[in-house]
Design a protein around this motif. Structure first.
Motif, short mmCIF file in Angstrom:
data_model
loop_
_atom_site.label_atom_id
_atom_site.label_comp_id
_atom_site.label_asym_id
_atom_site.label_seq_id
_atom_site.Cartn_x
_atom_site.Cartn_y
_atom_site.Cartn_z
N GLU A 14 32.41 71.30 39.29
CA GLU A 14 32.37 72.52 40.13
C GLU A 14 32.69 73.76 39.29
O GLU A 14 32.05 74.80 39.40
N GLN A 24 29.78 74.51 37.09
CA GLN A 24 28.66 75.09 37.83
C GLN A 24 28.95 76.56 38.18
O GLN A 24 28.08 77.41 38.17
N ARG A 25 30.23 76.80 38.47
CA ARG A 25 30.57 78.18 38.87
C ARG A 25 30.39 79.15 37.72
O ARG A 25 29.94 80.28 37.88
N TYR A 26 30.71 78.71 36.55
CA TYR A 26 30.67 79.61 35.40
C TYR A 26 29.35 79.55 34.66
O TYR A 26 29.21 80.13 33.59
N LYS A 81 28.10 82.55 43.95
CA LYS A 81 28.86 81.80 44.94
C LYS A 81 28.03 81.51 46.18
O LYS A 81 28.20 80.51 46.85
N PRO A 136 25.39 77.73 45.96
CA PRO A 136 26.04 76.62 45.24
C PRO A 136 25.00 75.62 44.74
O PRO A 136 23.98 75.38 45.36
N ASP A 195 30.23 87.30 38.60
CA ASP A 195 31.19 86.54 39.39
C ASP A 195 32.46 86.23 38.65
O ASP A 195 33.46 85.87 39.24
N GLU A 226 36.23 85.56 40.52
CA GLU A 226 36.56 84.20 40.88
C GLU A 226 37.83 83.71 40.20
O GLU A 226 38.54 82.89 40.74
#
Lengths: 238, 553
Positions: B47, B50-52, B58, B61, B188, B192
């Motif tokens: 996770e 994937q976020r970075y 966001k 997803p 993001d 985040e």
């Protein structure tokens, strides 16, 4: 009583001559005399304040309290000490704010006394005096006795006082109205009265200036009399 | 002679080929280890990865069942990679010389140029971040230009298209160069991550003892903060308005200095006239004093009812009546007021009044003592010291109000700290109105006004005053108020002469009167002739030529 010849008398005569030498313009000796006068005046005032105020009203009561012979109530003495110390804090920039309460007390009490005193002692008595601006009693007596000239004088003086008061007040009336795009202007009546009031104001100022001239002339007479009497003493003349 | 494709590897000697193969084999062994299979990673790590990942948001997803990504991880997540290969990669990057960055792509290799010329060449292109850089004229042309560059004077919209700073339509934006795209921050990332900026993973340090280690505090920042002290500017922080005020103040001060440095020279005629007027005035005053002349007529008491009021009030005083004399006199007016004071106090002493002296001026008590000793020393009450000097009363109007309401509560200092209220003159005094008369001797009208406003309203008998001549116009209104706040007034030398005449006495006022009268006449003449001279001088003075008027040849 003729004064005895002494050093103070001669010094006063020399200083008076220096003051009168202003007729010929400024010179260094005149400035020395002025500085001497200012310094002596300030020094004497400070000495009087220390001798007649600080010592008997603050220092001596504290000493009496310390030596067991109190002359003042302890609370009153504490208030005096606190206020004096707060005022003393005004001498230093870092603690100057501490002196604000004592200064505010002085200014507030002074302003309240001035306003109340002006209302009671100046405004009300002088407004009440305007009731007698036309001396009705004298006018009736003059008319009954046939003294018509005196009656006219009473009426004329009353009218003159009314005119002078109203026109002088109108001179200090600065209210104006604007009509359209024109500049604000006073009304014609107020403007005329103000123009008339300027004459009475000039007369009042002339009276004040006359008083100043008379005072200066009297001072000159006294100084010249002092100089000629001192010179007589120096020369041994009667 | 034709030159075909020629491979330089073919001409290498055998020993060099063997050495190159050996280096390639060693390099193959030191290749970075394969990235771990994302399927084997825990969910929380996937996770975060994937976020970075660049481009991931966001709101969108990633599918958890997505296969292993072939994209390179974001620089911010390089700490999740094995450390040793990364260290080697960084070492190679550092070892390679950095390529010079040029804002445009040259078709031919650029020759090495001096630094200044390169900066000049790069400057025009730096002014158009999104323009078509291929259409820019060769920069060498600008070297021969004068001081003002042509790109300023001859700006061409074609060569330098203007681009708005911000555009909401993404189609309007020109294509960004690759280097600018790589510098654009990820949107993001700052929103985040809750970690502080110092702890954000921005790659392992490339130098120092912590080189290659991730998740460490940036030592270069700390060293920079330690080694470089904070410098504060010693200049004043002033605004534009403050600068204007300072300029106005400086101008004022300079004008004052110029005025004192260059005094206005008075014309010779004015100086002579002033000298003549002064000599005339002095002569008019001095001659009667020396000769003792008493030829001038004295004013009548009917012209001054306020003076008669004082005389009448004193004349009916019983013997031994307490009289409070407020000596609020300045030394400058002593000579003028002395004749009137000596006349009135002489009358009081003749009536055997008990004088109680008080002053709200520092110099008042001393002046009172001097006047009594100088002019009234022969009277029995003064020679025996049968008067009381309470000294200086500090506090101004507040002290006067306190004195009015409670005289015994006011601390009055006398010589020797003796209680003045135990003396015979003050034993019967409980209030200020217990005095038979209150006489204020003042230099100006303000001192008398303060007495009237603070104490006069509490006194049914009113106040009496002796003042300088300059205070008379102001105090006349109090004489005519209803009820009169001031019952009687003696002002100046003329008041003294009237009072002496009422008493049938010849005193100091009479001694001064001739000099005063002739001096007044001389003063009127000086003012009259001075005004005439000034008027004549103005009329005969050549008028200054109007600006713009033709000057005579």
């Amino acid at each position: 009583m003729a004064p005895d010849l002494n050093f103070g008398l001669v010094l006063a005569a020399v200083l008076s001559l220096l003051a009168l030498s202003y007729v010929f313009g400024e010179h260094p000796l005149l400035r020395v005399m002025l500085y001497l006068f200012i310094g002596v005046s300030a020094g004497y005032a400070a000495a009087v304040v220390v001798q007649d105020v600080l010592l008997p009203q603050l220092v001596f009561p504290v000493l009496d309290e310390l030596f067991g012979t109190p002359t003042l109530d302890l609370g009153e003495l504490g208030i005096r000490m606190a206020l004096a110390l707060l005022l003393l804090a005004k001498l230093f920039p870092k603690t100057a704010r501490l002196g604000n309460p004592a200064t505010a007390l002085l200014a507030g009490v002074g302003a309240a006394l001035a306003v109340a005193g002006a209302a009671q002692g100046t405004i009300l008595p002088q407004v009440a005096a305007t009731r007698n601006i036309f001396d009705v009693t004298t006018l009736q007596l003059a008319l009954q006795g046939g003294y018509y000239l005196d009656a006219i004088e009473v009426i004329f003086s009353g009218l003159l006082l009314v005119l002078a008061s109203v026109s002088t007040l109108a001179y200090f009336h600065f209210g104006a109205t604007s009509r359209g795009k024109q500049e604000p202007q006073r009304s014609l009546l107020v403007d005329s009265l103000a123009w008339l009031g300027s004459f009475f104001i000039a007369i009042a100022l002339a009276a004040l200036f006359h008083g100043v001239l008379l005072a200066a002339l009297a001072a000159l007479v006294e100084r010249l009399d002092f100089l000629q009497s001192t010179l007589r003493l120096l020369l041994g003349m009667p | 002679m034709s030159h075909g494709h020629h491979d330089p590897e073919e001409n290498l000697p055998d020993w060099l080929r063997a050495l190159r193969r050996q280096q390639e084999e060693q390099a193959g062994q030191s290749q970075p280890a394969a990235a771990p299979d994302p399927a084997e990673e825990p969910d929380w790590l996937q996770e975060i990865r994937q976020r970075y990942r660049p481009g991931a948001t966001k709101a969108e997803p990633q599918e958890p069942a997505a296969g292993p990504s072939e994209e390179e991880p974001a620089p911010a997540l390089q700490d999740t990679q094995p450390q040793l290969p990364l260290r080697l990669e960084l070492a190679e990057e550092v070892a390679e010389p950095p390529e010079p960055w040029l804002p445009f792509e040259a078709e031919e290799p650029l020759e090495t140029e001096p630094v200044d010329e390169a900066l000049e060449l790069a400057e025009p292109q730096a002014r158009q971040p999104y323009g078509d850089i291929q259409e820019v004229e060769p920069a060498e042309d600008s070297l021969d230009l004068p001081a003002t560059p042509t790109f300023i004077d001859e700006s061409d919209e074609t060569a330098f298209p203007s681009t708005p700073a911000f555009s909401e339509d993404p189609d309007d934006l020109p294509s960004e160069p690759g280097w600018l795209e790589s510098l654009r921050p990820i949107e993001d990332f700052p929103h985040e991550d809750a970690r502080s900026a110092a702890m954000l993973p921005e790659g392992p340090p490339q130098e120092g003892p912590l080189a290659g280690l991730s998740d460490v505090l940036p030592t270069s920042h700390l060293v920079g903060q330690i080694g470089k002290s904070v410098e504060y500017s010693t200049r004043l922080q002033v605004t534009g308005s403050q600068r204007q005020h300072a300029a106005v103040l400086q101008e004022l001060l300079q004008s004052e200095e110029q005025r004192s440095a260059d005094p206005v020279e008075r014309p010779l005629g004015n100086r002579l006239l002033g000298l003549l007027g002064s000599l005339l005035l002095i002569a008019a005053v001095l001659v009667p004093l020396v000769t003792g002349s008493q030829s001038a007529g004295r004013p009548d008491s009917t012209q001054a009812p306020e003076v008669r009021n004082i005389f009448n009030s004193i004349d009916v005083l019983p013997a031994g009546a307490p009289v409070l004399v407020a000596f609020d006199l300045q030394p400058a007016q002593y000579g003028e007021v002395a004749p009137a004071v000596s006349a009135v106090l002489g009358h009081l002493l003749d009536k055997q009044a008990r004088l109680v002296l008080l002053s709200t001026q520092e110099s008042g008590p001393a002046l009172a003592e001097r006047l009594l000793a100088e002019h009234l020393g022969n009277t029995p009450l003064v020679s025996t010291g049968s008067y009381l000097n309470l000294g200086y009363l500090s506090g101004g109007s507040a002290a006067l109000r306190s004195l009015t309401s409670d005289p015994r509560g006011v601390v009055l200092s006398g010589p020797g700290r003796s209680d003045p209220w135990q003396t015979p003159a003050l034993q019967s005094i409980q209030h200020l109105r217990d005095f038979a008369m209150i006489l204020v001797i003042a230099s100006d009208g303000d001192s008398v006004r303060v007495w009237i406003e603070q104490a006069g309203t509490q006194l049914p008998a009113g106040l009496y005053a002796i003042t300088s001549a300059q205070a008379q116009p102001l105090l006349r209104t109090y004489l005519q108020s209803s009820p009169p706040s001031l019952r009687g007034l003696v002002s100046g030398v003329s008041g003294a002469v009237i009072y002496e005449r009422l008493r049938g006495d010849v005193g100091l006022g009479r001694h001064y009167w001739d000099a005063y009268s002739y001096g007044l006449g001389a003063m009127v003449l000086v003012i009259l002739f001075g005004s005439l001279y000034s008027r004549l001088a103005q009329t005969t003075e050549p008028k200054p030529a109007k600006p713009g008027a033709p000057s005579g040849a």
